[in-house]
Design a protein around this motif. Sequence first.
Motif, PDB file in Angstrom:
ATOM      1  N   LEU A  19       0.790  -1.194  -0.115  1.00 64.23           N
ATOM      2  CA  LEU A  19      -0.019   0.079   0.088  1.00 64.23           C
ATOM      3  C   LEU A  19       0.643   1.307  -0.065  1.00 64.23           C
ATOM      4  N   TYR A  20       1.990   1.120   0.737  1.00 67.84           N
ATOM      5  CA  TYR A  20       2.922   2.226   0.826  1.00 67.84           C
ATOM      6  C   TYR A  20       3.421   2.469  -0.534  1.00 67.84           C
ATOM      7  N   GLY A  21       4.102   1.507  -1.014  1.00 63.14           N
ATOM      8  CA  GLY A  21       4.738   1.620  -2.550  1.00 63.14           C
ATOM      9  C   GLY A  21       3.635   1.985  -3.479  1.00 63.14           C
ATOM     10  N   TYR A  22       2.526   1.760  -3.501  1.00 62.69           N
ATOM     11  CA  TYR A  22       1.358   2.127  -4.430  1.00 62.69           C
ATOM     12  C   TYR A  22       1.070   3.539  -4.317  1.00 62.69           C
ATOM     13  N   CYS A  23       0.879   4.038  -3.201  1.00 58.25           N
ATOM     14  CA  CYS A  23       0.546   5.368  -2.840  1.00 58.25           C
ATOM     15  C   CYS A  23       1.609   6.516  -3.002  1.00 58.25           C
ATOM     16  N   CYS A  24       2.903   5.860  -2.452  1.00 57.76           N
ATOM     17  CA  CYS A  24       3.900   6.764  -2.778  1.00 57.76           C
ATOM     18  C   CYS A  24       5.188   6.204  -2.910  1.00 57.76           C
ATOM     19  N   ALA A  25       5.238   5.848  -4.090  1.00 57.72           N
ATOM     20  CA  ALA A  25       6.312   4.957  -4.450  1.00 57.72           C
ATOM     21  C   ALA A  25       7.872   5.778  -4.159  1.00 57.72           C
ATOM     22  N   PRO A  26       7.846   7.164  -4.651  1.00 57.43           N
ATOM     23  CA  PRO A  26       9.078   7.883  -4.266  1.00 57.43           C
ATOM     24  C   PRO A  26       9.584   8.028  -2.794  1.00 57.43           C
ATOM     25  N   LEU A  28       8.749   5.589  -0.428  1.00 49.78           N
ATOM     26  CA  LEU A  28       9.599   4.127  -0.098  1.00 49.78           C
ATOM     27  C   LEU A  28      10.759   4.358  -0.817  1.00 49.78           C
ATOM     28  N   PHE A  29      11.031   4.626  -1.988  1.00 48.00           N
ATOM     29  CA  PHE A  29      12.359   4.535  -2.568  1.00 48.00           C
ATOM     30  C   PHE A  29      13.290   5.124  -1.843  1.00 48.00           C
ATOM     31  N   SER A  44      16.699  11.600  -2.277  1.00 47.47           N
ATOM     32  CA  SER A  44      16.510  10.504  -2.963  1.00 47.47           C
ATOM     33  C   SER A  44      15.016  10.533  -3.480  1.00 47.47           C
ATOM     34  N   CYS A  45      14.020  10.817  -2.579  1.00 51.37           N
ATOM     35  CA  CYS A  45      12.735  10.795  -2.676  1.00 51.37           C
ATOM     36  C   CYS A  45      12.419  11.580  -3.960  1.00 51.37           C
ATOM     37  N   CYS A  46      12.924  12.874  -4.018  1.00 49.91           N
ATOM     38  CA  CYS A  46      12.441  14.217  -4.888  1.00 49.91           C
ATOM     39  C   CYS A  46      13.361  13.828  -6.120  1.00 49.91           C
ATOM     40  N   LEU A  47      14.583  13.298  -6.170  1.00 44.88           N
ATOM     41  CA  LEU A  47      15.279  13.163  -7.221  1.00 44.88           C
ATOM     42  C   LEU A  47      14.367  11.911  -8.164  1.00 44.88           C
ATOM     43  N   TRP A  48      14.189  10.793  -7.419  1.00 44.72           N
ATOM     44  CA  TRP A  48      13.587   9.734  -8.000  1.00 44.72           C
ATOM     45  C   TRP A  48      12.232  10.404  -8.647  1.00 44.72           C
TER      46      TRP A  48
END
Length: 145
Positions: A19-26, A28-29, A44-48
């Motif tokens: 659910l976390y990856g689906y809603c906010c993949a950046p 979680l990355f 990392s989140c913003c760059l992804w």
Amino acid sequence: MAAWSTGLFDCFDDCGVCLYGYCCAPCLFGENAEKIDGSNCCGSCCLWYLLAQCSLCCLIHMGKRQALRNRYGLDEDCNDCLATTFCAPCAICQEARELKYRSAAPGGPTPVITQPLGTYTYSMYGQDNMQPTREQPGIMKQGQF
């Protein structure tokens, strides 16, 4: 080489991560990147996210995935380039599940739990009936209760 704890498409093995990856993949990355090599989570989140707008998020994702595989000696179950380009959310979730599995496995970080110590004051001279006074906290006088 070791096998991954879950497959690329086993997202429902951990519904919370899915659910976390689906809603906010950046996000979680970013968390994965921080756990893998200490990268800045927010950066990392913003760059992804920015690279994903041009379908180029695989450029940084491949490197983090390879670093994770190297760290734990994992097999390349699917080509990293294909997984991070066409199945990025699934790959991010797989990496999160692997990090979660590895941290809970024996030899991973162990939480340290401490309990506060009780306070009991002992008399310096072996007198049991000494109590602190209200006038001077911490100073004990004999015979006061």
